[in-house]
Design a protein around this motif. Sequence first.
Motif: not given
Length: 867
Positions: A388-391, A393-402, A430-443
């Motif tokens: 949930k970074l927003g369009v 930041p996410h576009s920059r990540f996808v750009g590097r990936l592509f 904490d809960v929020e930190t671990l949930a953030g890592r799981i979200a990143a791991a899903r990517s």
Amino acid sequence: MSRFARSPITAVLGPTNTGKTHLAVERLCGHASGMIGFPLRLLAREVYDRVVRMKGPSEVALITGEEKILPPKARWFLCTAESMPIGGGMFAGAGNKSARELAFVALDEAQLGADPERGHVFTDRLLRARGREETMILGSDSLRPMLKALVPDAEIIGRPRFSTLSYAGAKKLSRLPRRSAIVAFSAEEVYAVAEALRRLRGGAAVVMGALSPRTRNAQVAMFQAGEVDYLVATDAIGMGLNMDVAHVAFASLTKFDGRRTRRLTVAEMAQIAGRAGRHQRDGTFGALTEEGPGAFTPEEILSIEAHRVPRLEHLYWREGEPDFSSIEDLIGSLEAKPEERVLRAAPQAEDLAVLKRLAEEDWVRDRVRSPRQVARLWAACGLPDFRKLGVDPHSRFVGRLFGHLSEGNGHIPHQWFADEIQRLDIMGGDVETLAGRIAAARSWAYIAHRADWLAEPLHWAERTRAIEEKLSDALHASLTQRFVDKRTTVLLRQIGADAGHLPVTIGEQGEVSVEEHVLGSLEGFRFVVDPDARAADKRMLLAAAEKWLGVELRKRGQALVDASDDELSLVRYPPRQRPGPSIDEPSTASRPLETSPTGVRPSPGWVGLLWGDVPVAELKPGQNLARPKIALDRALDVLDPQAKAAIQARLDAWFAAQLARHLPVLAKLDAATRDPQAGAPLRALAGALIEAGGLLPRRAAGAMVEALDQPARQALRKIGVTIGTLDLFVPALLKPAAAQWRRMLMGLDEGPREGAAVLPRGAPGAVLTHGFRPLGSQAVRVDLVERIAHAAHDSRKGRKPFVPDPALATSMGVQPDTLARLMAQLGFRTARGKEGAWIWQGLVPTAKPTPPPTDNAFAALASLRDG
């Protein structure tokens, strides 16, 4: 065509708890092959596990964005709607554009075609996903007009709900029935509700769409097993997740849908409320407030209870098989308008927004010059923004990936991928930190499951799966620690139960447990709450302990009454160091003043009476030093009055016996103060000696000593009191054991070292109250002062000069200057012309009190009083 329906396309419509999904799974397993598309990864995984139990793991496949289990001979496929391999989905551009030849295909929750964000996916599957023999569309009855318009050859079958769903009114969190699910619409609200339930009801399981299946299953397992009675969830609960919920409570009725905050539609309310009740068991729903925006309106209640939801007027659509000729053709096809009047062009989705951003980059256009590269770019844009970074930041990540996918061998660099997932392999936080890592791991899991994006996709898929599982376990543990207090849950279930039948156990170290959950510890008669308990829980734990520990406390009370003298002791504590902490403080060990390990000289404290190591009473001022008041410790207030009276009598008797044993002189002096035959002068002096602890400067008691007749003096000597030249003292009280008891009773600070005869001035105990008379740079014990006085008087002859034998003073360690000061206080003065000689001149007489004046108003009043 199946026996179930006359048409190869069947639409099964109805509210929740009608068995639609169960029917679809049965139809799937009845065919030689098949596939079902679900709205959630969690639901796809749940059904996958179910089908695996029936068909075996080698025959069943799971396909989601972040997880793919695809055995070579798989015949039954459980997928998310986005991942259904029908072409144009997650497999677009991967050499898999043709639909699979499967006998059965089903789409669950097809009414989600009306969702602005994901609706176009469900509409595409509704229009294009077909089984060779049978196709089944599952959804709400609101979908009926859309099916008639878009799939006119479908046979529509309605199914009634198995149980009754009724409105139960508004209930506060503290009054919700057990087996309730509370639905909130943001992670912050979920956490806040779960925190409140922990305080009020012992905790809750937490279910959110962002959780991994492993974490979600572990949380649901707690709820299903009855370890907790409450579940807090997002609206993901409405998407067919099966749980044994009796009541659904809405924490609010508004949600942010990605664009704006709005009130839930009746269809959304009904979908969520319908999770209450399972099979033939009725269910209820309600809100947490009776008024305001969080309350249901009468019209909404009626519609939900009658399962009447507004019919859909349109579905969102986007081209499912876009044109990959060029970037412009791709964007154009994705923005094309639908031809059907009941279809609307879908709002710009996240993947299209990312595509447009990257299309503005010159380096992207330079690399995308073929349909294959356009398809590859589109596949990269399909990477969900799990974080949930927003369009931007996410576009920059996808750009590097592509960038990596479009150069060299088209694979993502091994080192970059390894470094990124290694950063996530951390289980702390904490809960929020671990949930953030799981979200990143899903990517990264999504990337790893693209077969042509990595050189070793199977290895990295397994690696990302292992990290996600570890993070999921850590998140489950963190959620449980933060939002579940199993001890409180057990206590609340036992409220009102017979205390005699509760499984209360007390360990060897005094730990108090109920069903293996530690409440705290019993230190003597004082229950100390477990230090890990939150402040809000402490009052309840104390009440529970008071209710359940009555039998044990009565046993301990009787044991104290029956205790031997050796089991009781007297000890002095420094100020404010009281045994038995308050309910807000953990227990700390208390030590006697004389054995304080700190090395710091303590100041006067208070005296406690111990039973073993347990404080049971405190010595407070009484009639005199020999008769203090023994006040029972407040911890003994848990006992009944009869038990407390018996303990009081036992402690009073013990103290009297110990006083007679260790300080018999004080006991005798106390008896003399109450003996009418002793005479007033002796009684007065005995009282003064008791208050001074058996040691009194003679000048302070001069008048009382002078008033004693010979029989009284003999009685005083018989008691053990020495009337010395300078002091009245009891030699027995100067012995170490008696001196220690005397110090405790008087509340004196640190005493002199044991066996000391002479102390340096200023040393601990070098004062008269401890039995040492200060003289110059030294302090001499009062009984030795008297010995020196006797020796001096034995050496003199009247008032003639004499030289005392210095051997006695030297053997005691008395310095010459100290001896000179002592001789002066004893009534001697130095003789002139003869070194070391002294002359007796007599003690300085005690000054007589000055008579009051006779020339003022008070004297006149006194004369009137005296007649």
